[in-house]
Design an enzyme around this catalytic site. Structure first.
Site, mmCIF file in Angstrom:
data_model
loop_
_atom_site.group_PDB
_atom_site.id
_atom_site.type_symbol
_atom_site.label_atom_id
_atom_site.label_comp_id
_atom_site.label_asym_id
_atom_site.label_seq_id
_atom_site.Cartn_x
_atom_site.Cartn_y
_atom_site.Cartn_z
ATOM 1 N N PHE A 151 5.228 1.804 15.268
ATOM 2 C CA PHE A 151 4.171 0.891 14.834
ATOM 3 C C PHE A 151 3.554 1.432 13.551
ATOM 4 O O PHE A 151 3.113 2.573 13.502
ATOM 5 C CB PHE A 151 3.078 0.722 15.903
ATOM 6 N N ASP A 242 3.702 8.941 9.706
ATOM 7 C CA ASP A 242 2.540 8.097 9.958
ATOM 8 C C ASP A 242 1.678 8.817 10.990
ATOM 9 O O ASP A 242 2.001 8.862 12.172
ATOM 10 C CB ASP A 242 3.026 6.735 10.476
ATOM 11 N N LYS A 271 -7.195 5.893 11.582
ATOM 12 C CA LYS A 271 -7.998 5.758 12.805
ATOM 13 C C LYS A 271 -9.127 6.798 12.961
ATOM 14 O O LYS A 271 -10.291 6.465 12.816
ATOM 15 C CB LYS A 271 -7.094 5.775 14.036
HETATM 16 C C1 LIG Z 1 -3.121 1.760 14.350
HETATM 17 C C2 LIG Z 1 -1.929 2.227 13.623
HETATM 18 C C3 LIG Z 1 -1.593 1.715 12.354
HETATM 19 C C4 LIG Z 1 -2.337 0.572 11.727
HETATM 20 O O1 LIG Z 1 -3.643 0.924 11.394
HETATM 21 P P1 LIG Z 1 -4.664 -0.241 10.948
HETATM 22 O O2 LIG Z 1 -5.891 0.537 10.579
HETATM 23 O O3 LIG Z 1 -4.834 -1.139 12.129
HETATM 24 O O4 LIG Z 1 -4.056 -0.937 9.801
HETATM 25 C C5 LIG Z 1 -0.510 2.266 11.701
HETATM 26 N N1 LIG Z 1 0.216 3.248 12.248
HETATM 27 C C6 LIG Z 1 -0.082 3.767 13.456
HETATM 28 C C7 LIG Z 1 0.750 4.890 13.994
HETATM 29 C C8 LIG Z 1 -1.151 3.264 14.189
HETATM 30 O O5 LIG Z 1 -1.422 3.761 15.399
#
Ligand SMILES: *Cc1c(COP(=O)(O)O)cnc(C)c1O
Length: 418
Positions: A151, A242, A271
């Site tokens: 994700f 990420d 986050k």
């Molecule tokens: C939540 C998340 C995102 C997206 O972050 P947003 O602030 O909602 O755009 C991207 N990568 C990972 C691994 C996430 O958990």
């Protein structure tokens, strides 16, 4: 997340003046919402509009690092809003520089670009990798490999990067330049690199999560990531991690990659970075100057307000020794969850995670889903979030206490028994 399936709820009186039906008439229905309206929080607890108390093991989905209404955050917000909250990046913003320095002093990064969200941080990483591929590697059509069940966000480039068709459906045409491989499968990476090895179209970067959060709390395999690092070094391929969900202390270390014994070339954070204030960051090692003035920008990115609060969150994490709290509370939580799994072997398969990001997996062949359990726990006063239809995710604030972990486990047991 199958939370989108959560639509058939009874109407909820959100406040005395505002019902969920009215809410849904005026707010786009992009979310499946639980029938709960939260109004106030303190530490690891939140209260709904009826005054009911909940233990919050969601923390805005791994975001409220210091919980709710933490005095250090309240002070930072108050001070900065009174002084200067927003100016353009046309000018130097001292606290942005301070935050960048804090982050690079505690990571492998040399420089930082600030933005507002995880998806935007990943967009920055993708742009940086593509420009590096074109201008340094001379690749005409750079390909970025990403993993199944990953994700990376909801913008067009990041839903393309996300290896889950459900996020892409009906939003095509997707972005070119992405290919997918199974996670934790080194052979698949090697095959993809070989298959795409021609002068026109080549793998320029590999984008992965150190631990897949939304995809089911799947920790990365150490040998897999170490081999990827070797391959990237040998072939000049960039490794992008990420760290939006697992960075900023969530795993008991500053960054998820520290659990894997490797360093990425680029990584992203969001986050937990601002403790709930919107901020994201793209961090880069060595070739950061591939980005030149005019290449990338964000109006709000790195503004004094967000940076002052994020800096305070970072300093508090360190001052209150929260990384060791995360390690201890994580072990306590996993031990408790494992005991529950042993007690109910026909309901659960296993517990997995690092620090304070943990998943409890349900048996695949029973009808019980993670949403069912989230609802049962909510009724008992504990907030949890699914990570897919069969995994319960536990991502409490990093300040969670031993007593709160015990309380959460007790509520979970009660909910399971019911
Ligand atoms: C939540 C998340 C995102 C997206 O972050 P947003 O602030 O909602 O755009 C991207 N990568 C990972 C691994 C996430 O958990």
């Amino acid at each position: 997340m199958s939370i989108e399936a959560l639509v058939e709820n009874p109407p909820l009186q959100v406040t005395s003046l505002f019902s969920s039906e009215e809410f849904d008439r005026s707010v786009m229905q992009t979310y499946g919402r639980f029938p709960l309206a939260l109004e106030r929080g303190e530490g690891c607890r939140v209260w709904d509009t009826q005054g009911r108390e909940y233990l919050d093991f969601v923390a805005g989905i791994a975001t409220c690092t210091l919980g709710h209404a933490h005095p250090a955050m309240v002070a930072a917000v108050t001070e900065q809003i009174q002084k200067l909250h927003h100016v353009s990046n046309l000018y130097y913003i001292p606290v942005q520089g301070e935050l960048a320095k804090f982050l690079i002093d505690r990571s492998c990064a040399d420089k930082v670009f600030f933005c507002n969200s995880g998806a935007e941080a990943n967009e920055g990483a993708i742009k940086l990798a593509r420009k590096y591929a074109h201008t340094v590697l001379g690749i005409k059509e750079p390909v970025i490999l990403t993993a199944h069940a990953s994700f990376h966000g909801r913008t067009l480039a990041t839903i393309t990067a996300t290896g889950q068709p459900k996020y892409q459906k009906n939003f095509d045409p997707l972005m070119p330049g992405f290919e997918y491989v199974p996670y934790n499968d080194i052979q698949a990476i090697e095959e993809a690199i070989d298959r795409l090895d021609n002068p026109e179209r080549q793998v320029a970067a590999i984008l992965l999560e150190a631990l897949q959060g939304e995809g089911g709390v799947n920790p990365g395999d150490i040998a897999y990531f170490q081999r990827i690092r070797e391959i990237c070094n040998a072939k000049g391929i960039l490794l992008i991690l990420d760290e939006v969900q697992v960075g900023m202390g969530r795993t008991g270390k500053w960054w998820g990659y520290e659990n894997l014994g490797i360093e990425p070339d680029i990584f992203t954070s969001a986050k937990g970075l601002g403790g709930g204030i919107p901020i994201g960051a793209t961090l880069c090692k060595k070739f950061c100057d591939v980005f030149q003035p005019g290449d990338h920008a964000s109006t709000f990115g790195g503004n004094p307000f967000a940076c002052a609060v994020a800096l305070k969150v970072c300093q508090t994490l360190e001052r209150e020794n929260l990384l060791s709290n995360v390690q201890q509370r994580g072990e306590q939580l996993r031990a408790g969850l494992k005991a529950i799994v042993q007690k109910y072997p026909n309901l659960f398969t296993q517990v997995r995670g690092w620090g304070l990001i943990n998943g409890m997996e349900l048996q695949p062949d029973i009808s019980l889903t993670s949403i069912d359990l989230v609802k049962a726990c909510m009724a008992e006063g504990l907030l949890l979030v699914p990570a897919g239809p069969k995994v319960l995710r536990f991502v409490p604030p990093l300040i969670v206490t031993a007593a709160e972990i015990d309380r959460g486990l007790a509520v979970l047991e009660r909910a399971i028994a019911s």
